[in-house]
Write an enzyme that holds these catalytic residues in place. Structure first.
Site, mmCIF file in Angstrom:
data_model
loop_
_atom_site.group_PDB
_atom_site.id
_atom_site.type_symbol
_atom_site.label_atom_id
_atom_site.label_comp_id
_atom_site.label_asym_id
_atom_site.label_seq_id
_atom_site.Cartn_x
_atom_site.Cartn_y
_atom_site.Cartn_z
ATOM 1 N N ASP A 25 0.815 -1.226 0.000
ATOM 2 C CA ASP A 25 0.000 0.000 0.000
ATOM 3 C C ASP A 25 0.847 1.274 0.000
ATOM 4 O O ASP A 25 0.412 2.310 0.514
ATOM 5 C CB ASP A 25 -0.961 0.041 1.210
ATOM 6 C CG ASP A 25 -1.841 -1.180 1.267
ATOM 7 O OD1 ASP A 25 -2.305 -1.606 0.209
ATOM 8 O OD2 ASP A 25 -2.042 -1.709 2.376
ATOM 9 N N LYS A 28 2.315 2.329 -5.114
ATOM 10 C CA LYS A 28 3.051 1.922 -6.318
ATOM 11 C C LYS A 28 2.251 2.191 -7.581
ATOM 12 O O LYS A 28 2.805 2.544 -8.614
ATOM 13 C CB LYS A 28 3.385 0.417 -6.250
ATOM 14 C CG LYS A 28 4.315 0.049 -5.120
ATOM 15 C CD LYS A 28 4.498 -1.454 -5.010
ATOM 16 C CE LYS A 28 3.291 -2.205 -4.520
ATOM 17 N NZ LYS A 28 2.864 -1.958 -3.146
ATOM 18 N N GLY A 52 -4.171 -3.999 -4.410
ATOM 19 C CA GLY A 52 -5.102 -2.962 -4.848
ATOM 20 C C GLY A 52 -4.291 -1.750 -5.236
ATOM 21 O O GLY A 52 -3.715 -1.096 -4.382
ATOM 22 N N HIS A 53 -4.178 -1.498 -6.520
ATOM 23 C CA HIS A 53 -3.377 -0.366 -6.992
ATOM 24 C C HIS A 53 -4.299 0.745 -7.474
ATOM 25 O O HIS A 53 -5.051 0.570 -8.431
ATOM 26 C CB HIS A 53 -2.420 -0.829 -8.103
ATOM 27 C CG HIS A 53 -1.369 -1.765 -7.588
ATOM 28 N ND1 HIS A 53 -0.565 -2.521 -8.404
ATOM 29 C CD2 HIS A 53 -0.985 -2.052 -6.330
ATOM 30 C CE1 HIS A 53 0.255 -3.238 -7.651
ATOM 31 N NE2 HIS A 53 0.008 -2.967 -6.394
ATOM 32 N N GLN A 233 2.162 -5.708 -3.195
ATOM 33 C CA GLN A 233 2.528 -5.766 -1.764
ATOM 34 C C GLN A 233 3.896 -5.103 -1.537
ATOM 35 O O GLN A 233 4.248 -4.203 -2.282
ATOM 36 C CB GLN A 233 2.494 -7.203 -1.222
ATOM 37 C CG GLN A 233 1.094 -7.805 -1.151
ATOM 38 C CD GLN A 233 0.650 -8.484 -2.429
ATOM 39 O OE1 GLN A 233 1.429 -9.161 -3.088
ATOM 40 N NE2 GLN A 233 -0.605 -8.333 -2.804
ATOM 41 N N ARG A 312 -10.495 -2.687 4.680
ATOM 42 C CA ARG A 312 -10.109 -2.725 6.102
ATOM 43 C C ARG A 312 -9.276 -1.501 6.460
ATOM 44 O O ARG A 312 -8.459 -1.056 5.653
ATOM 45 C CB ARG A 312 -9.239 -3.963 6.385
ATOM 46 C CG ARG A 312 -9.993 -5.266 6.306
ATOM 47 C CD ARG A 312 -9.082 -6.433 6.615
ATOM 48 N NE ARG A 312 -8.077 -6.642 5.578
ATOM 49 C CZ ARG A 312 -7.084 -7.525 5.674
ATOM 50 N NH1 ARG A 312 -6.939 -8.248 6.758
ATOM 51 N NH2 ARG A 312 -6.220 -7.675 4.690
HETATM 52 P P1 IMP Z 1 -2.847 -12.624 1.708
HETATM 53 O O1 IMP Z 1 -1.876 -12.034 0.744
HETATM 54 O O2 IMP Z 1 -4.285 -12.347 1.362
HETATM 55 O O3 IMP Z 1 -2.593 -14.070 1.976
HETATM 56 O O4 IMP Z 1 -2.623 -11.876 3.118
HETATM 57 C C1 IMP Z 1 -1.430 -12.027 3.877
HETATM 58 C C2 IMP Z 1 -1.027 -10.704 4.527
HETATM 59 O O5 IMP Z 1 -0.640 -9.787 3.504
HETATM 60 C C3 IMP Z 1 -2.165 -10.007 5.290
HETATM 61 O O6 IMP Z 1 -1.597 -9.315 6.389
HETATM 62 C C4 IMP Z 1 -2.702 -9.013 4.287
HETATM 63 O O7 IMP Z 1 -3.347 -7.924 4.897
HETATM 64 C C5 IMP Z 1 -1.411 -8.593 3.591
HETATM 65 N N1 IMP Z 1 -1.629 -8.103 2.225
HETATM 66 C C6 IMP Z 1 -1.898 -8.818 1.119
HETATM 67 N N2 IMP Z 1 -2.015 -8.017 0.044
HETATM 68 C C7 IMP Z 1 -1.804 -6.769 0.474
HETATM 69 C C8 IMP Z 1 -1.728 -5.506 -0.172
HETATM 70 O O8 IMP Z 1 -1.889 -5.361 -1.391
HETATM 71 N N3 IMP Z 1 -1.455 -4.442 0.624
HETATM 72 C C9 IMP Z 1 -1.232 -4.560 1.958
HETATM 73 N N4 IMP Z 1 -1.283 -5.721 2.608
HETATM 74 C C10 IMP Z 1 -1.544 -6.815 1.870
#
Ligand code: IMP
Length: 438
Positions: A25, A28, A52-53, A233, A312
């Site tokens: 977040d 990017k 989410g970009h 990420q 969230r």
């Molecule tokens: P997952 O990628 O859905 O398995 O989540 C694993 C961890 O990565 C959790 O803490 C999510 O909130 C975090 N996470 C996954 N994608 C993003 C993102 O695009 N931005 C911020 N946190 C992320």
């Protein structure tokens, strides 16, 4: 201040990797979109629609989860590589959103035939695991899709048309799925006919876009095309180098580019790390500079810190130079782009974590173990705040206190902050020099 010259061969490579250097977040999407103007091809190499970009351009806001945000620029080629886990329904929604805005991605969007598909049972498993005892995932099936990949139970676009192969692959996957869903989580089993119905839908969605993207990309590279590698990420969520187990299941660090796209190690030129002027994180896990006070609330409100994928609220805190130095080191970051600078406007004072104290010992190393990171006490350097930077486009006209903050961060991090974002729109950007692809 002088910075080490990036070696010649790296300058010669016509590519730029854009990676998140915090917990995701970082913003990017804005830079990928902005810099894709200077590129020919933009590629995603890991993650899925957990990302989410957000891009704000021409008074419109677009949110991308899978398709590289470069798709908004006319004529640019966009590639979703084999390292990505693809939910075809999410892809279809994004394609429909683009079409509704007058952009048809046909003939310039390509999906790897070796990408892993997120099956509906991966989402069910992710949800069941989260509800039992999770780490706060996005519940998009990301972790289970990567687990199935490595357990050799995954399904890929290249498998969809092979009737006997897919029959057997689905059967094997379902043995695993149902022993967890029905056995461990006491949920309803998934039937083979249900899955085969989805397989047909997936096949119809993906067919027009599926190719061998490694071959396609190598072709572009050999013709001297300019490539952007778009990370999702951030390095602190990297499955190898992040705050494990509170991480995502892929490699957002630049290392993921090679295996996630099938390109030569020499194809990666300059690495641009993106950071926010402060820190945020969504989901569970240690966060040494977290602010649980009114300043944290103010940053959350002013920075609109709510997840672009799940909505969230993001946890907010001060800039953590220990975490970012770790990201710079493991990802070979050459230069930085800093976003949301204007969110810190009007604060009386601003803090930066320079190092940690863990069990009474001073350290500037980002711990490998999450319990150790949980015990880290941040040690801060405090800076005077400034009035306003919102919308500033020229470095020299920034308030002196803002420049002092930026230059102190450069000293603490050892590399230059080349780009600065002072507002959500692409026009609100300060360039302090040229990129290697310029
Ligand atoms: P997952 O990628 O859905 O398995 O989540 C694993 C961890 O990565 C959790 O803490 C999510 O909130 C975090 N996470 C996954 N994608 C993003 C993102 O695009 N931005 C911020 N946190 C992320």
């Amino acid at each position: 201040m002088r910075f080490e010259k990036i070696s010649l061969w790296r300058n010669l490579m016509k590519s730029l990797a854009i990676v998140g250097a915090q917990w995701g977040d970082e913003g990017k999407g804005k830079f990928v979109h902005l810099l894709s103007e200077r590129a020919d091809v933009i590629c995603r190499y890991q993650g899925g629609n957990n990302a989410g970009h957000t891009v704000v351009t021409g008074g419109k806001k677009y949110v991308f989860h899978l398709i590289p945000s470069g798709i908004l620029k006319k004529g640019k080629i966009c590639i979703i590589g084999n390292g990505v886990v693809v939910n075809p329904f999410a892809l279809r929604d994004e394609i429909d959103m683009l079409k509704a805005n007058g952009i048809d991605p046909a003939s310039r969007l390509f999906v790897s035939d070796r990408a892993q598909l997120i099956m509906p049972y991966h989402i069910e498993l992710d949800t069941a695991m989260e509800e039992a005892a999770g780490i706060g995932t996005t519940k998009r099936g990301i972790g289970p899709a990567y687990s199935f990949k490595y357990a050799r139970l995954g399904i890929r676009p290249c498998d969809l048309g092979e009737k006997d192969y897919i029959d057997k692959a689905v059967m094997l996957a379902l043995e695993e799925v149902n022993s967890s869903l029905a056995g461990r989580f006491k949920r309803k089993s998934v039937s083979k006919s249900e899955v085969m119905g989805k397989v047909r839908e997936y096949s119809d969605i993906l067919r027009p876009y599926t190719v061998n993207t490694s071959k396609l990309l190598s072709h572009f590279i050999s013709r001297g095309k300019i490539i952007i590698f778009e990370g999702a990420q951030g390095v602190l969520l990297d499955v190898d180098f992040g705050s494990y187990p509170y991480v995502t299941s892929s490699n957002p660090s630049s290392g993921g580019i090679l295996t996630g796209l099938g390109v030569s190690p020499r194809a990666v030129g300059q690495v641009l790390g993106v950071v926010k002027a402060y820190t945020t994180r969504v989901g569970g896990g240690p966060f040494p500079t977290e602010l649980s006070d009114t300043t944290g609330e103010m940053i959350k409100k002013r920075g609109n810190e709510f997840g672009a994928s799940t909505g969230r609220p993001r946890r907010c805190g001060w800039f953590d130079a220990v975490g970012v130095r770790h990201s710079i080191q493991v990802s070979g970051i050459d230069i930085l782009a800093m976003t949301k600078f204007d969110v810190l406007d009007k604060l009386k004072s601003i803090k930066v974590c320079t190092h940690y104290v863990i069990d009474g010992k001073k350290t500037d190393e980002f711990p490998s173990n999450a319990s150790v990171l949980e015990r880290a006490v941040s040690v801060y350097e405090e800076f005077e705040g400034w009035d306003t930077t919102a919308g500033v486009k020229d470095y020299d006209t920034l308030p002196e206190a803002a420049k002092r903050y930026i230059e102190a961060l450069e000293r603490l991090l050892g590399i230059q902050i080349l780009l600065l974002s002072t507002g959500p729109d692409e026009v609100d950007t300060i360039f302090r020099g040229k990129l290697a692809i310029d």
